[in-house]
Motif scaffolding. Structure first.
Motif, mmCIF file in Angstrom:
data_model
loop_
_atom_site.group_PDB
_atom_site.id
_atom_site.type_symbol
_atom_site.label_atom_id
_atom_site.label_comp_id
_atom_site.label_asym_id
_atom_site.label_seq_id
_atom_site.Cartn_x
_atom_site.Cartn_y
_atom_site.Cartn_z
ATOM 1 N N VAL A 110 19.723 -18.861 -66.391
ATOM 2 C CA VAL A 110 18.686 -19.394 -65.511
ATOM 3 C C VAL A 110 19.322 -20.035 -64.283
ATOM 4 C CG1 VAL A 110 16.900 -21.192 -65.348
ATOM 5 C CG2 VAL A 110 17.034 -19.750 -67.380
ATOM 6 N N ALA A 111 18.747 -19.819 -63.125
ATOM 7 C CA ALA A 111 19.243 -20.459 -61.907
ATOM 8 C C ALA A 111 19.154 -21.973 -62.051
ATOM 9 C CB ALA A 111 18.430 -19.999 -60.701
ATOM 10 N N GLY A 112 20.234 -22.654 -61.715
ATOM 11 C CA GLY A 112 20.275 -24.104 -61.836
ATOM 12 C C GLY A 112 20.920 -24.591 -63.118
ATOM 13 N N ALA A 113 21.297 -23.654 -64.006
ATOM 14 C CA ALA A 113 21.910 -24.030 -65.282
ATOM 15 C C ALA A 113 23.432 -23.942 -65.235
ATOM 16 C CB ALA A 113 21.372 -23.132 -66.398
ATOM 17 N N GLU A 114 24.001 -23.926 -64.046
ATOM 18 C CA GLU A 114 25.446 -23.708 -63.927
ATOM 19 C C GLU A 114 26.273 -24.818 -64.559
ATOM 20 O OE1 GLU A 114 23.248 -21.373 -60.963
ATOM 21 O OE2 GLU A 114 23.276 -23.532 -61.419
ATOM 22 N N ASP A 115 25.711 -26.042 -64.684
ATOM 23 C CA ASP A 115 26.471 -27.144 -65.275
ATOM 24 C C ASP A 115 26.066 -27.416 -66.719
ATOM 25 O OD1 ASP A 115 23.966 -28.261 -64.905
ATOM 26 O OD2 ASP A 115 24.717 -30.163 -64.095
ATOM 27 N N ALA A 116 25.396 -26.447 -67.344
ATOM 28 C CA ALA A 116 24.877 -26.623 -68.698
ATOM 29 C C ALA A 116 25.784 -25.949 -69.726
ATOM 30 C CB ALA A 116 23.462 -26.066 -68.788
ATOM 31 N N PHE A 117 25.404 -26.111 -70.980
ATOM 32 C CA PHE A 117 26.128 -25.530 -72.104
ATOM 33 C C PHE A 117 25.133 -24.863 -73.047
ATOM 34 C CE2 PHE A 117 28.306 -29.305 -70.665
ATOM 35 C CZ PHE A 117 29.652 -28.973 -70.664
ATOM 36 N N ALA A 118 25.614 -23.889 -73.789
ATOM 37 C CA ALA A 118 24.872 -23.324 -74.921
ATOM 38 C C ALA A 118 25.805 -23.303 -76.115
ATOM 39 C CB ALA A 118 24.383 -21.913 -74.608
ATOM 40 N N VAL A 119 25.238 -23.521 -77.292
ATOM 41 C CA VAL A 119 26.002 -23.427 -78.531
ATOM 42 C C VAL A 119 25.219 -22.509 -79.459
ATOM 43 C CG1 VAL A 119 27.237 -24.672 -80.334
ATOM 44 C CG2 VAL A 119 26.725 -25.828 -78.169
ATOM 45 N N THR A 120 25.903 -21.512 -80.021
ATOM 46 C CA THR A 120 25.196 -20.529 -80.832
ATOM 47 C C THR A 120 26.105 -19.984 -81.917
ATOM 48 O OG1 THR A 120 23.738 -18.590 -80.708
ATOM 49 C CG2 THR A 120 25.790 -18.510 -79.419
ATOM 50 N N SER A 121 25.520 -19.203 -82.807
ATOM 51 C CA SER A 121 26.280 -18.549 -83.875
ATOM 52 C C SER A 121 25.427 -17.454 -84.487
ATOM 53 C CB SER A 121 26.700 -19.562 -84.949
ATOM 54 O OG SER A 121 25.631 -19.833 -85.832
ATOM 55 N N ALA A 122 26.014 -16.719 -85.425
ATOM 56 C CA ALA A 122 25.283 -15.698 -86.177
ATOM 57 C C ALA A 122 24.657 -16.275 -87.438
ATOM 58 C CB ALA A 122 26.233 -14.556 -86.550
ATOM 59 N N SER A 123 24.730 -17.578 -87.607
ATOM 60 C CA SER A 123 24.382 -18.217 -88.871
ATOM 61 C C SER A 123 22.966 -17.927 -89.340
ATOM 62 C CB SER A 123 24.589 -19.735 -88.743
ATOM 63 O OG SER A 123 24.164 -20.408 -89.893
ATOM 64 N N LYS A 124 21.979 -18.155 -88.473
ATOM 65 C CA LYS A 124 20.590 -18.021 -88.918
ATOM 66 C C LYS A 124 20.175 -16.556 -89.046
ATOM 67 C CE LYS A 124 20.038 -22.400 -89.207
ATOM 68 N NZ LYS A 124 20.323 -23.007 -90.517
ATOM 69 N N ALA A 125 20.543 -15.732 -88.080
ATOM 70 C CA ALA A 125 20.071 -14.347 -88.086
ATOM 71 C C ALA A 125 20.662 -13.543 -89.226
ATOM 72 C CB ALA A 125 20.374 -13.674 -86.748
ATOM 73 N N TRP A 126 21.929 -13.806 -89.575
ATOM 74 C CA TRP A 126 22.582 -13.023 -90.622
ATOM 75 C C TRP A 126 22.833 -13.835 -91.892
ATOM 76 C CZ3 TRP A 126 23.484 -12.021 -85.450
ATOM 77 C CH2 TRP A 126 23.306 -10.688 -85.030
ATOM 78 N N ASN A 127 22.221 -15.022 -91.992
ATOM 79 C CA ASN A 127 22.277 -15.848 -93.206
ATOM 80 C C ASN A 127 23.719 -16.219 -93.575
ATOM 81 O OD1 ASN A 127 20.553 -17.165 -95.086
ATOM 82 N ND2 ASN A 127 21.318 -15.818 -96.696
ATOM 83 N N LEU A 128 24.410 -16.852 -92.648
ATOM 84 C CA LEU A 128 25.827 -17.177 -92.822
ATOM 85 C C LEU A 128 26.090 -18.678 -92.773
ATOM 86 C CD1 LEU A 128 27.324 -14.393 -90.502
ATOM 87 C CD2 LEU A 128 26.924 -14.295 -92.976
ATOM 88 N N ALA A 129 25.121 -19.498 -93.184
ATOM 89 C CA ALA A 129 25.285 -20.942 -93.069
ATOM 90 C C ALA A 129 26.499 -21.451 -93.839
ATOM 91 C CB ALA A 129 24.022 -21.656 -93.555
ATOM 92 N N GLY A 130 26.856 -20.794 -94.925
ATOM 93 C CA GLY A 130 27.998 -21.218 -95.720
ATOM 94 C C GLY A 130 29.333 -20.751 -95.185
ATOM 95 N N LEU A 131 29.324 -19.998 -94.100
ATOM 96 C CA LEU A 131 30.551 -19.495 -93.477
ATOM 97 C C LEU A 131 30.618 -20.100 -92.074
ATOM 98 C CD1 LEU A 131 30.207 -15.836 -94.733
ATOM 99 C CD2 LEU A 131 32.043 -17.415 -95.376
ATOM 100 N N LYS A 132 31.231 -21.265 -91.996
ATOM 101 C CA LYS A 132 31.113 -22.113 -90.809
ATOM 102 C C LYS A 132 31.899 -21.579 -89.613
ATOM 103 C CE LYS A 132 28.688 -25.662 -92.448
ATOM 104 N NZ LYS A 132 27.428 -26.101 -91.855
#
Length: 431
Positions: A226-248
């Protein structure tokens, strides 16, 4: 005894039987007695995607259980993001691997805010937002969602003003897509967030753990595009979509003007991710797309099934059809059950009160209690529909029978109450 192997074109939600699932040792299936159907914490009732299972078998066969290395995880995420979301300027050099999404968020908060600074959240929201932010010595300010369960620009504007007045370095913790409502934020909504954040000097950290789970009819927009998000951060993983909560393992991504901040991340943070987790998440993003598509079709069918089940068995419960995730936010206020919400306490995922307590006690169905999601959550429950149609049908049928058996409370009486769950808390139970 292992469950049956999924076929190449089978809905992952229909592979495992109830007997298979009851052999699991994770918190979803062990928190409650065997007669309870657990539709609470964000674990899915699915087998591992074949590419993930194959990667893990290879690791075990090789004894490859040392420390993680390299950028393969971020590379795979970048390829997935370009293919699925059109994020073609994803820069691997602006990423770092972190232990999991919430720990990554805390570490980013430590980079861009100070003790006592304010962090804005849009309530009702994922309970660990409250606990992790508070435990990091920051103050939580709520910007409640609007009646349509979408972000309210006026509430955000006011919250950003308050956050700025409380400290020099305020932040906004965005849930994108939103948990528990299942809202997938539109680009115009994220544009408004970026504009407000820029005007008030607020740094945005976007939790995008549910990003791959935008359901048919919705499109996920990465905040950093998004325009204006240049100083922002995102944090993500495959945990929820592929059911990997136990594999940190997770990935923190910085916008171009935040990359220098991310480079200040302490080196020891990178020691936290599991090597098996990194390899599993990499395999999911790189080769798990076909399996994910089957899952999304199954979740789409389940949300439609849930709508019909609620209309039949719980017509007084309002259903806000989710656009993403596998979480349904159910308005049970018409049942007249007091939430028993404690005042001044952060949300703890294992707390059970109000309608969730009634459904657990009388229907033997475990749901997440709405009050732990902050302001606007009392009287609601969150239902995880990432299960088989048979289990979902049985659960809602039980819930309907429990409501039918309720006696109307006398005027002014408070039904229900709060029960503190076992000591799992937000850090251990973060679904």
């Amino acid at each position: 005894m292992a469950g049956p192997a999924p076929s190449a074109a089978r809905n992952p939600l229909t592979v495992l039987t109830l007997d298979d699932l009851r052999q699991r040792s994770s918190v979803k299936w062990r928190m409650h007695p065997p007669d309870v159907l657990p539709l609470w914490v964000a674990e899915q009732d699915v087998p591992l995607a074949p590419p993930v299972a194959d990667a893990l078998r290879r690791v075990i066969d090789l004894g490859d259980t040392g420390y993680p290395h390299g950028t393969a995880y971020a590379d795979a995420l970048g390829e997935f993001a370009a293919d699925r979301w059109g994020w073609h300027d994803f820069r691997v050099e602006h990423t770092t691997v972190v232990p999991d999404v919430m720990m990554g968020i805390v570490e980013v908060l430590r980079l861009v805010t100070g003790p006592g600074d304010a962090v804005v959240v849009c309530s009702p929201v994922y309970p660990p937002f409250y606990a992790f932010v508070s435990h990091a010595g920051r103050q939580v300010i709520e910007a409640p969602l609007g009646p349509d369960l979408r972000m309210d620009p006026a509430a955000l504007d006011e919250a950003f003003r308050r956050a700025r007045a409380l400290g020099h370095r305020p932040a906004f913790l965005l849930c994108n897509p939103h948990n528990p409502t299942g809202v997938v934020h539109r680009r115009d909504e994220l544009d408004a967030v970026a504009d407000l954040a820029g005007r008030h000097g607020v740094r945005v950290i976007s939790d995008e753990i549910h990003a791959p789970l935008a359901l048919p009819g919705a499109h996920f927009t990465p905040y950093l595009t998004v325009a204006g998000a240049e100083d922002a951060f995102a944090v993500t993983s495959a945990s929820k979509a592929w059911n990997l909560a136990g594999l940190k393992a997770a990935v923190a991504v910085a916008g171009p003007r935040a990359a220098a901040d991310l480079r200040r991340m302490p080196e020891e943070v990178g020691h936290g991710p599991s090597h098996l987790g990194v390899l599993a998440h990499t395999a999911a993003f790189r080769a798990g797309g076909p399996w994910l598509d089957l899952l999304l079709d199954g979740l789409d069918a389940n949300r439609t099934l849930l709508e019909s089940l609620l209309a039949k068995h719980l017509p007084t419960v309002a259903y806000h059809r989710p656009e993403g995730t596998y979480l349904a936010w159910l308005d049970c206020t018409a049942l007249g059950i007091d939430s028993g919400q404690p005042s001044g306490e952060p949300g703890v995922a294992s707390d059970v009160a109000g309608p969730a307590r009634m459904f657990l006690d009388r229907a033997r169905v475990a749901l997440s209690s709405g009050h732990v999601f902050g302001t606007g959550g009392a009287g609601f429950v969150r239902l995880n529909f990432a299960t088989s149609p048979a289990i979902l049908t049985e659960a809602v049928t039980r819930m309907g029978r429990a409501v039918d058996a309720l006696e109307p409370p006398p005027p002014g009486a408070a039904a229900g109450g709060t029960a503190r769950g076992p000591a799992h808390g937000c850090a251990a139970v973060s679904g």
